[in-house]
Design a protein around this motif. Sequence first.
Motif, mmCIF file in Angstrom:
data_model
loop_
_atom_site.group_PDB
_atom_site.id
_atom_site.type_symbol
_atom_site.label_atom_id
_atom_site.label_comp_id
_atom_site.label_asym_id
_atom_site.label_seq_id
_atom_site.Cartn_x
_atom_site.Cartn_y
_atom_site.Cartn_z
ATOM 1 N N CYS A 130 0.855 -1.195 0.000
ATOM 2 C CA CYS A 130 0.000 0.000 0.000
ATOM 3 C C CYS A 130 0.889 1.244 0.000
ATOM 4 N N CYS A 133 -0.147 3.165 3.610
ATOM 5 C CA CYS A 133 0.182 2.670 4.957
ATOM 6 C C CYS A 133 1.269 1.601 4.964
ATOM 7 N N CYS A 150 -5.907 -0.975 -1.151
ATOM 8 C CA CYS A 150 -5.676 -1.432 0.224
ATOM 9 C C CYS A 150 -7.000 -1.583 0.972
ATOM 10 N N LEU A 152 -7.374 -1.523 4.111
ATOM 11 C CA LEU A 152 -7.403 -0.744 5.345
ATOM 12 C C LEU A 152 -7.763 0.722 5.113
ATOM 13 N N ASP A 153 -7.215 1.293 4.027
ATOM 14 C CA ASP A 153 -7.403 2.738 3.854
ATOM 15 C C ASP A 153 -7.694 3.152 2.412
HETATM 16 ZN ZN LIG Z 1 -3.092 0.969 3.200
#
Ligand SMILES: [Zn+2]
Length: 216
Positions: A130, A133, A150, A152-153
């Motif tokens: 990513c 992150c 990603c 997560l984000d």
């Molecule tokens: Zn990420």
Amino acid sequence: MRIILMGPPGVGKGSEAELLIKSFQIPHISTGDIFRELYKDRTTVGKIAKEYISRGELVPDDITNEIVRHRLSQPDVKKGFLFDGYPRNIEQAKALDEILAKKGCKLDAVINIDAPEEQIVERISGRRVCSTCGAVYHIHSKKPQVEGICDLDGGQLIQRNDDMPETVQRRLRIYKDQTAPVIGYYQEKGAIVYIDGTSTIAHTHAQVMKALGELN
Ligand SMILES: [Zn+2]
């Protein structure tokens, strides 16, 4: 347990090192870590080593060996140790033998984890990272929910230069050229254990533990 762990990049050596130091409660000694600690101490050897590293050169063998000798005099290595990235050549391997002989001990095993080059290249070049992150994915074994994004984000997943197939092949070639003589040295002494690194982390670890059990 006194162990040297060897293996090319991408073969799962880092994961195996973590499992071994937990299983045997021994310190993980990599020369890179020792050098970094020495910078903090500002010892003479540390300063000299730092000068070489900051010039992008390899630290000479006698300095590396001196650092290892010092590290092996610390109380936490009484139960053993796991070397990773050392010895890098035959001179260092011979020096380590001498250091250990003076201490009245010897290596229990040199573990060499290996896998075919194509498989290592496929493993590493499938990594995606990513850009926001730094989370690590893999196009086959750890896919994100949405390709290229990603979980997560929502950051964009990229392939690092280090993970490009040509770079991986070059790193593997350099690794093989450097370590083949060291492997030959330990093979002659009958000290080397070959482990197949083509399977899972758990399977690799089971093979290593079985091999170490058979030595004793
Ligand atoms: Zn990420």
